[in-house]
Design a protein around this motif. Structure first.
Motif, short mmCIF file in Angstrom:
data_model
loop_
_atom_site.label_atom_id
_atom_site.label_comp_id
_atom_site.label_asym_id
_atom_site.label_seq_id
_atom_site.Cartn_x
_atom_site.Cartn_y
_atom_site.Cartn_z
N SER A 61 5.60 7.63 5.07
CA SER A 61 4.92 7.57 6.37
C SER A 61 3.41 7.47 6.22
O SER A 61 2.73 6.82 7.01
CB SER A 61 5.28 8.82 7.20
OG SER A 61 6.67 8.89 7.42
N TRP A 62 2.89 8.13 5.20
CA TRP A 62 1.45 8.16 4.99
C TRP A 62 0.92 6.85 4.43
O TRP A 62 -0.07 6.29 4.93
CB TRP A 62 1.12 9.32 4.05
CG TRP A 62 -0.34 9.45 3.73
CD1 TRP A 62 -1.39 9.29 4.58
CD2 TRP A 62 -0.92 9.73 2.44
NE1 TRP A 62 -2.59 9.48 3.93
CE2 TRP A 62 -2.32 9.75 2.60
CE3 TRP A 62 -0.39 10.00 1.20
CZ2 TRP A 62 -3.19 10.01 1.55
CZ3 TRP A 62 -1.25 10.26 0.13
CH2 TRP A 62 -2.62 10.27 0.32
N LEU A 63 1.60 6.31 3.41
CA LEU A 63 1.08 5.14 2.71
C LEU A 63 1.71 3.83 3.18
O LEU A 63 1.07 2.77 3.13
CB LEU A 63 1.31 5.29 1.21
CG LEU A 63 0.55 6.41 0.50
CD1 LEU A 63 0.94 6.47 -0.97
CD2 LEU A 63 -0.95 6.21 0.65
N GLY A 64 2.97 3.89 3.61
CA GLY A 64 3.68 2.67 3.97
C GLY A 64 4.38 2.06 2.77
O GLY A 64 3.97 2.27 1.62
N SER A 65 5.41 1.29 3.01
CA SER A 65 6.23 0.76 1.93
C SER A 65 5.48 -0.25 1.05
O SER A 65 5.68 -0.30 -0.17
CB SER A 65 7.49 0.11 2.50
OG SER A 65 7.17 -0.92 3.41
N SER A 66 4.59 -1.03 1.64
CA SER A 66 3.87 -2.05 0.85
C SER A 66 2.93 -1.42 -0.17
O SER A 66 2.87 -1.84 -1.33
CB SER A 66 3.09 -2.98 1.77
OG SER A 66 3.96 -3.71 2.60
N VAL A 67 2.19 -0.41 0.26
CA VAL A 67 1.27 0.27 -0.66
C VAL A 67 2.05 0.97 -1.76
O VAL A 67 1.68 0.91 -2.95
CB VAL A 67 0.39 1.28 0.11
CG1 VAL A 67 -0.45 2.11 -0.86
CG2 VAL A 67 -0.50 0.54 1.09
N ILE A 68 3.12 1.64 -1.38
CA ILE A 68 3.94 2.33 -2.38
C ILE A 68 4.52 1.33 -3.37
O ILE A 68 4.59 1.58 -4.58
CB ILE A 68 5.06 3.14 -1.70
CG1 ILE A 68 4.46 4.34 -0.96
CG2 ILE A 68 6.09 3.61 -2.72
CD1 ILE A 68 5.48 5.17 -0.22
N ALA A 69 4.94 0.16 -2.86
CA ALA A 69 5.50 -0.87 -3.74
C ALA A 69 4.46 -1.33 -4.76
O ALA A 69 4.78 -1.52 -5.94
CB ALA A 69 5.98 -2.06 -2.91
N VAL A 70 3.22 -1.50 -4.33
CA VAL A 70 2.15 -1.92 -5.25
C VAL A 70 1.93 -0.84 -6.32
O VAL A 70 1.80 -1.14 -7.51
CB VAL A 70 0.85 -2.19 -4.48
CG1 VAL A 70 -0.31 -2.38 -5.45
CG2 VAL A 70 0.99 -3.41 -3.59
N LEU A 71 1.90 0.43 -5.89
CA LEU A 71 1.69 1.53 -6.83
C LEU A 71 2.84 1.61 -7.83
O LEU A 71 2.63 1.83 -9.03
CB LEU A 71 1.55 2.85 -6.07
CG LEU A 71 0.30 2.97 -5.17
CD1 LEU A 71 0.34 4.28 -4.39
CD2 LEU A 71 -0.97 2.88 -6.01
N MET A 72 4.06 1.43 -7.34
CA MET A 72 5.23 1.48 -8.22
C MET A 72 5.21 0.31 -9.20
O MET A 72 5.54 0.47 -10.38
CB MET A 72 6.51 1.47 -7.38
CG MET A 72 6.72 2.73 -6.56
SD MET A 72 8.14 2.62 -5.43
CE MET A 72 9.50 2.72 -6.59
#
Length: 300
Positions: A61-72
């Motif tokens: 909820s905080w970062l969003g799926s796109s940001v998390i995907a980039v970090l992953m």
């Protein structure tokens, strides 16, 4: 014949050779899956798994799926590249192995935070999507063994044998959970019907339906998986039987890999290297085999 049996019981690679193999398997998995994180299917998977986890949902909820995907993507690909670099630079390999261990551990936590059970059967112990999650324990053992070995090299050969003993025991647990638990589920109708699409299109397994039918073929697979597991578990007392179990698990891993092409295990709108959820499930068995090989190496 006796010479063949003796060779079968005593041959093993150097520990360095084993770790090279373990590092390559982990690195390929991480770079492959990490590199796909920004594709639409992977973004949906991130949304599903994190969104259904009370542990990770706030982060989503905080970062969003796109940001998390980039970090992953950055984290997993970097871990894979460091594992490969570790073949020449142990210190960097140790960092990569530590990162890989963290990735596999966090994924294993989905077993305790997400709805991975078959609710129509009452939940635990009937695994649904959790069948892929339980494989992460054996995958963690593989990465952790590489980490311990590389730390020994960094510390000028200081022995970390105690940790290797612990990881070897955990390797038995990791393989037993996958082969034993998933093998047990094969005796239930929901699982028998669930694997029809896998087996009926595959030249290695389709013949089983001609002989035993849907439930009988599933029972056969379950029995074979239990047999290979029992053989592996006999390793501490009988190396011949234990190594036969490893060969059986290797055959299982090869058979599972063929599903990539017969099911197929690729994204519906593309081909290699865009894996779908089934494809990710299939290639995890290569790390299960790597975990079994650790056991084989440790019992000489």
């Amino acid at each position: 014949m006796r010479q063949w049996v003796k060779t079968f019981n005593t041959w093993r690679p150097s520990e360095k050779g084993l770790v090279v193999y373990l590092s390559l398997v982990c690195a390929i998995y991480l770079i492959w899956l990490g590199g796909l994180k920004l594709t639409e299917p992977e973004l949906k998977q991130i949304q599903y798994w994190l969104g259904n986890s009370p542990l990770f949902a706030p982060l989503l909820s905080w970062l969003g799926s796109s940001v998390i995907a980039v970090l992953m993507l950055i984290f997993e690909v970097t871990a894979g590249l460091l594992l490969l670099t570790g073949l020449f630079r142990p210190a960097l390999g140790a960092v990569g192995a530590a990162m890989a261990s963290l990735v596999f551990l966090l994924n294993f936590l989905y077993l305790f935070t997400n709805p991975v059970w078959v609710s129509s059967l009452g939940g635990f112990p009937f695994l649904g999507s959790g069948q892929g999650v339980v494989k992460y324990l054996s995958m963690w053992v593989v990465a952790a063994y590489v980490l311990v070995f590389q730390l020994e090299q960094v510390t000028s050969g200081r022995s970390l044998e105690t940790f290797k003993v612990g990881l070897t025991r955990l390797a038995f647990v990791g393989v037993a959970i996958v082969m034993g638990w998933i093998g047990w589920l094969k005796f239930y109708t929901f699982e028998a019907e669930g694997i029809v699409r896998l087996m009926e299109s595959n030249f290695l397994f389709s013949w089983t339906y001609l002989i035993w039918g849907v439930q009988g073929a599933s029972n056969f697979i379950g029995i074979v998986e239990w047999l290979f597991l029992l053989l592996l578990l006999s390793m501490p007392w009988n190396r011949t039987l234990g190594r036969l179990g490893i060969l059986g698990i290797a055959a299982t891993a090869f058979g599972t890999l063929t599903f990539l092409f017969s099911v197929p295990g690729w994204n519906e709108d593309a081909f290699f290297p865009l894996l779908n959820g089934s494809g990710v499930f299939f290639i995890k068995d290569q790390l299960l085999l790597a975990c079994a090989l650790i056991i084989g190496y440790r019992y000489q």
